[in-house]
Design a protein around this motif. Structure first.
Motif, PDB file in Angstrom:
ATOM      1  N   ALA A  69       0.835  -1.200   0.000  1.00  0.00           N
ATOM      2  CA  ALA A  69       0.000   0.000   0.000  1.00  0.00           C
ATOM      3  C   ALA A  69       0.868   1.248   0.000  1.00  0.00           C
ATOM      4  N   SER A  70       0.467   2.241  -0.774  1.00  0.00           N
ATOM      5  CA  SER A  70       1.137   3.541  -0.730  1.00  0.00           C
ATOM      6  C   SER A  70       0.846   4.187   0.622  1.00  0.00           C
ATOM      7  N   SER A  71       1.603   5.218   0.960  1.00  0.00           N
ATOM      8  CA  SER A  71       1.394   5.885   2.247  1.00  0.00           C
ATOM      9  C   SER A  71      -0.008   6.491   2.319  1.00  0.00           C
ATOM     10  N   LYS A  72      -0.494   7.018   1.194  1.00  0.00           N
ATOM     11  CA  LYS A  72      -1.827   7.623   1.169  1.00  0.00           C
ATOM     12  C   LYS A  72      -2.910   6.577   1.390  1.00  0.00           C
ATOM     13  N   LEU A  73      -2.776   5.431   0.729  1.00  0.00           N
ATOM     14  CA  LEU A  73      -3.747   4.358   0.912  1.00  0.00           C
ATOM     15  C   LEU A  73      -3.654   3.784   2.321  1.00  0.00           C
ATOM     16  N   GLN A  74      -2.446   3.645   2.838  1.00  0.00           N
ATOM     17  CA  GLN A  74      -2.272   3.089   4.182  1.00  0.00           C
ATOM     18  C   GLN A  74      -2.939   3.969   5.232  1.00  0.00           C
ATOM     19  N   GLU A  75      -2.882   5.281   5.030  1.00  0.00           N
ATOM     20  CA  GLU A  75      -3.563   6.201   5.948  1.00  0.00           C
ATOM     21  C   GLU A  75      -5.064   5.934   5.958  1.00  0.00           C
ATOM     22  N   ALA A  76      -5.631   5.698   4.788  1.00  0.00           N
ATOM     23  CA  ALA A  76      -7.062   5.413   4.697  1.00  0.00           C
ATOM     24  C   ALA A  76      -7.398   4.076   5.354  1.00  0.00           C
ATOM     25  N   ILE A  77      -6.562   3.067   5.104  1.00  0.00           N
ATOM     26  CA  ILE A  77      -6.783   1.752   5.702  1.00  0.00           C
ATOM     27  C   ILE A  77      -6.708   1.833   7.223  1.00  0.00           C
ATOM     28  N   ASP A  78      -5.700   2.540   7.739  1.00  0.00           N
ATOM     29  CA  ASP A  78      -5.533   2.674   9.185  1.00  0.00           C
ATOM     30  C   ASP A  78      -6.696   3.430   9.811  1.00  0.00           C
ATOM     31  N   ALA A  79      -7.172   4.465   9.129  1.00  0.00           N
ATOM     32  CA  ALA A  79      -8.297   5.246   9.649  1.00  0.00           C
ATOM     33  C   ALA A  79      -9.524   4.369   9.815  1.00  0.00           C
ATOM     34  N   VAL A  80      -9.820   3.550   8.818  1.00  0.00           N
ATOM     35  CA  VAL A  80     -10.984   2.670   8.880  1.00  0.00           C
ATOM     36  C   VAL A  80     -10.776   1.573   9.932  1.00  0.00           C
ATOM     37  N   SER A  81      -9.603   0.984   9.952  1.00  0.00           N
ATOM     38  CA  SER A  81      -9.336  -0.133  10.859  1.00  0.00           C
ATOM     39  C   SER A  81      -9.397   0.273  12.322  1.00  0.00           C
TER      40      SER A  81
END
Length: 215
Positions: A69-81
């Motif tokens: 995951a890119s850093s931008k996508l990882q931020e979104a994944i972490d926010a949801v998780s």
């Protein structure tokens, strides 16, 4: 007066709308605003994060192909998780959620949403598409072990700008308030965002001797 030191609850709204402006994003905004207002009426501080999947569409595709995951996508994944509550909104295409919506949740670990209160919502051209909420979206989040709220919200083209319920049926604003109230009640008691998660913890179904030996 005693200062409130309780950490703010984390609310995330995901929109899979593809256009700008987007009725799907508008529905996500309305649901988020109503949930935040309800939480504040309960005296609960809340942090709201809005995620437009169209902004990370290329990152999602790359992740599906490479596993990274890119850093931008990882931020979104972490926010949801790590959220205390999730508003998940998608347009309905061919009687189901959009491919972009499904792909985003495909790249999230299938145990990351365990116990997460989820309000599912969708937009479409006609009320007939509302069936997708129960035959597609609800099973998806049940599989991911999330806690899907009883009230879902569908907005057809004709729902926008509707006023009082002259025919006796709840209008879109009525449905939004009801669903937001359910989500706010669940978020208010959630402790997900303050739980310490072990990134190396094994799933409870894991067996060192394999599936057959575990039976």
């Amino acid at each position: 007066m005693t200062e409130n030191t309780t950490p703010a609850k984390k609310l995330v709204a995901v929109s899979a709308g593809l256009s700008q402006p987007s009725s799907t994003r508008l529905l996500a905004d309305r649901l988020a605003e109503a949930t935040v207002a309800d939480l504040r009426d309960r005296g609960v501080d809340v942090e709201l994060t809005m995620i437009d999947l169209r902004d990370v569409a290329n990152d999602i595709t790359s992740n599906l192909m490479t596993g990274f995951a890119s850093s931008k996508l990882q931020e979104a994944i972490d926010a949801v998780s790590n959220a205390d509550g999730l508003i998940a909104t998608t347009p309905i295409f061919t009687a189901s959620y959009s491919g972009l919506f499904k792909s985003f949740f495909d790249v999230i670990d299938n145990t990351a949403l365990t116990g997460l209160p989820v309000l599912i919502a969708a937009t479409g051209g006609t009320p007939r598409h509302s069936l997708a909420l129960d035959h597609a979206m609800r099973p998806l989040f049940s599989y991911l072990r999330a806690s899907v709220l009883p009230t879902s919200v569908f907005a057809a083209t004709e729902d926008w700008g509707s006023g009082a319920a002259d025919d006796g049926f709840p209008t879109l604003p009525d449905r939004i308030r009801r669903a937001a109230g359910e989500l706010a009640a669940a978020v208010a008691v959630s402790k997900r965002s303050t739980e310490v998660k072990d990134p190396f913890a094994l799933d409870s179904s894991f067996s060192p001797i394999g599936a057959y030996g575990a039976q």
